[in-house]
Scaffold this active site. Structure first.
Site, short mmCIF file in Angstrom:
data_model
loop_
_atom_site.label_atom_id
_atom_site.label_comp_id
_atom_site.label_asym_id
_atom_site.label_seq_id
_atom_site.Cartn_x
_atom_site.Cartn_y
_atom_site.Cartn_z
N GLN A 91 40.80 35.47 40.28
CA GLN A 91 40.53 35.10 38.89
C GLN A 91 41.55 35.78 37.97
O GLN A 91 41.58 35.51 36.78
CB GLN A 91 39.13 35.55 38.48
CG GLN A 91 38.01 34.91 39.29
CD GLN A 91 36.70 35.63 39.03
OE1 GLN A 91 35.95 35.30 38.14
NE2 GLN A 91 36.41 36.65 39.83
N HIS A 109 42.42 30.97 37.60
CA HIS A 109 42.41 31.05 36.14
C HIS A 109 43.82 31.07 35.55
O HIS A 109 44.01 31.47 34.41
CB HIS A 109 41.63 32.30 35.67
CG HIS A 109 40.16 32.18 35.87
ND1 HIS A 109 39.28 33.24 35.73
CD2 HIS A 109 39.38 31.12 36.19
CE1 HIS A 109 38.04 32.82 35.97
NE2 HIS A 109 38.07 31.56 36.26
N THR A 176 34.67 41.97 40.90
CA THR A 176 34.32 40.98 39.87
C THR A 176 32.84 41.12 39.51
O THR A 176 32.01 41.39 40.36
CB THR A 176 34.69 39.54 40.31
OG1 THR A 176 34.23 38.62 39.32
CG2 THR A 176 34.14 39.17 41.66
N ASN A 201 32.64 46.39 45.21
CA ASN A 201 32.72 46.52 43.75
C ASN A 201 32.35 47.95 43.36
O ASN A 201 31.65 48.65 44.08
CB ASN A 201 31.75 45.55 43.08
CG ASN A 201 32.17 45.17 41.66
OD1 ASN A 201 33.30 44.77 41.44
ND2 ASN A 201 31.27 45.33 40.71
P1 OAD Z 1 34.89 41.82 34.65
O1 OAD Z 1 35.52 42.74 33.67
O2 OAD Z 1 33.79 40.94 34.17
O3 OAD Z 1 34.32 42.64 35.88
C1 OAD Z 1 35.11 43.60 36.54
C2 OAD Z 1 34.28 44.20 37.66
O4 OAD Z 1 35.12 45.11 38.35
C3 OAD Z 1 33.05 44.99 37.19
O5 OAD Z 1 31.91 44.61 37.96
C4 OAD Z 1 33.44 46.45 37.45
O6 OAD Z 1 32.32 47.25 37.84
C5 OAD Z 1 34.41 46.30 38.59
N1 OAD Z 1 35.40 47.40 38.68
C6 OAD Z 1 35.95 48.11 37.67
N2 OAD Z 1 36.82 49.01 38.15
C7 OAD Z 1 36.82 48.87 39.51
C8 OAD Z 1 37.50 49.52 40.59
N3 OAD Z 1 38.37 50.51 40.38
N4 OAD Z 1 37.23 49.11 41.85
C9 OAD Z 1 36.34 48.10 42.09
N5 OAD Z 1 35.67 47.46 41.12
C10 OAD Z 1 35.91 47.83 39.84
O7 OAD Z 1 36.09 40.96 35.29
P2 OAD Z 1 36.01 39.62 36.15
O8 OAD Z 1 34.76 39.56 36.93
O9 OAD Z 1 37.30 39.47 36.86
O10 OAD Z 1 38.21 34.71 32.73
O11 OAD Z 1 35.94 38.54 34.98
C11 OAD Z 1 35.89 37.18 35.34
C12 OAD Z 1 36.55 36.36 34.29
O12 OAD Z 1 36.01 36.69 33.01
C13 OAD Z 1 38.02 36.64 34.10
O13 OAD Z 1 38.84 35.95 35.03
C14 OAD Z 1 38.28 36.15 32.72
C15 OAD Z 1 37.08 36.77 32.04
O14 OAD Z 1 36.63 36.17 30.88
C16 OAD Z 1 38.84 34.00 31.80
O15 OAD Z 1 39.51 34.51 30.92
C17 OAD Z 1 38.68 32.52 31.96
#
Ligand code: OAD
Length: 233
Positions: A91, A109, A176, A201
């Site tokens: 993503q 994305h 994610t 995660n």
């Molecule tokens: P999020 O910011 O929603 O989630 C990031 C996840 O990574 C969270 O669950 C954190 O706990 C975890 N995290 C943070 N640091 C970490 C680490 N060092 N190791 C492992 N995990 C860690 O991001 P996404 O799920 O990628 O879309 O967001 C999905 C979509 O929402 C993105 O692609 C974007 C956004 O809006 C669009 O812009 C269309």
């Protein structure tokens, strides 16, 4: 986990967090600093293109200073050494999987380092700013936008992703939050098809309960350990 021949991996912002790239929904993340409706929708772009182009220029600039971390490197090693089928669906709009050496990567994305022309609809590799309204390399119109998928738009290559999940025997979700569909629904699609599911995660996510197994910790530690398990099985 034995007899794994076909793996689909979904990655999110958490895999790039240890490279210094902001996530979206963690404390201090991008969606705390910026309004989604303003910077990540077609309507926001129509209202204020300068704001939107500037936001993605800022993110492209941040990306130019970032390096792949141990999690990207481990997935690149898996890509190079795993003899079965593999698809890394990300993503993320960064290019850190590719810079670590991974080849089997799909950007559902879009990509920061690509521009999409709203006049001729062609995509062009893009490394520079867009807020100064450069000409499209194909049709010369000053109509380039970031080649990223905004809310309300269809993610790329969904048929290919669903096809890969149908063939998979393991689906792994890394870094994610499980907040954004359709990616957040892949784990249920996989389970409906009797595919094994694993989450890696930092903390339990919105979708953790859907996975057969969920491991918590930093991607830079969990992912290399999991790749070792797969390659030594
Ligand atoms: P999020 O910011 O929603 O989630 C990031 C996840 O990574 C969270 O669950 C954190 O706990 C975890 N995290 C943070 N640091 C970490 C680490 N060092 N190791 C492992 N995990 C860690 O991001 P996404 O799920 O990628 O879309 O967001 C999905 C979509 O929402 C993105 O692609 C974007 C956004 O809006 C669009 O812009 C269309």
């Amino acid at each position: 986990m034995t007899d794994i021949r076909n793996i689909v991996i979904l990655t999110g912002a958490g895999i790039s967090a240890e490279s210094g790239i902001d996530t979206f929904r963690d404390a201090g993340g991008l969606w705390e600093q910026h309004n989604i409706d303003d910077v990540a929708t077609p309507e926001g772009f129509a209202r204020n293109p300068d704001l939107v182009l500037g936001f993605y220029d800022m993110r492209r600039e941040a990306l130019s200073k970032a390096q792949p971390n141990a999690a990207h490197q481990a997935l690149a090693r898996l890509d190079a050494e795993f003899s079965g089928d593999l698809l890394i669906v990300t993503q993320n709009v960064d290019d850190l999987h590719e810079r670590a050496g991974a080849k089997r990567v799909l950007h559902m994305h879009g990509e920061l380092k690509s521009a999409l022309c709203t006049a001729c609809e062609m995509r062009s590799p893009w490394d520079a700013t867009l807020s100064d309204r450069p000409a499209c390399p194909v049709c010369q119109a000053p109509s380039l936008r970031p080649d990223v998928v905004w809310f309300g738009e269809m993610p790329y290559q969904m048929e290919r992703i669903y096809g890969a999940i149908r063939e998979a025997d393991l689906f792994v979700s890394i870094g994610t939050s499980g907040a954004v569909y359709p990616a957040a629904g892949f784990v249920r699609d996989a389970r409906d098809l009797a595919v094994q599911t694993l989450e890696l995660n930092l903390e339990r996510s919105d979708g953790s309960h859907w996975f057969h197994e969920s491991r918590q910790g930093r991607a830079g530690e969990l992912v290399p350990a999991w790749v070792d398990e797969i390659l030594s099985a």
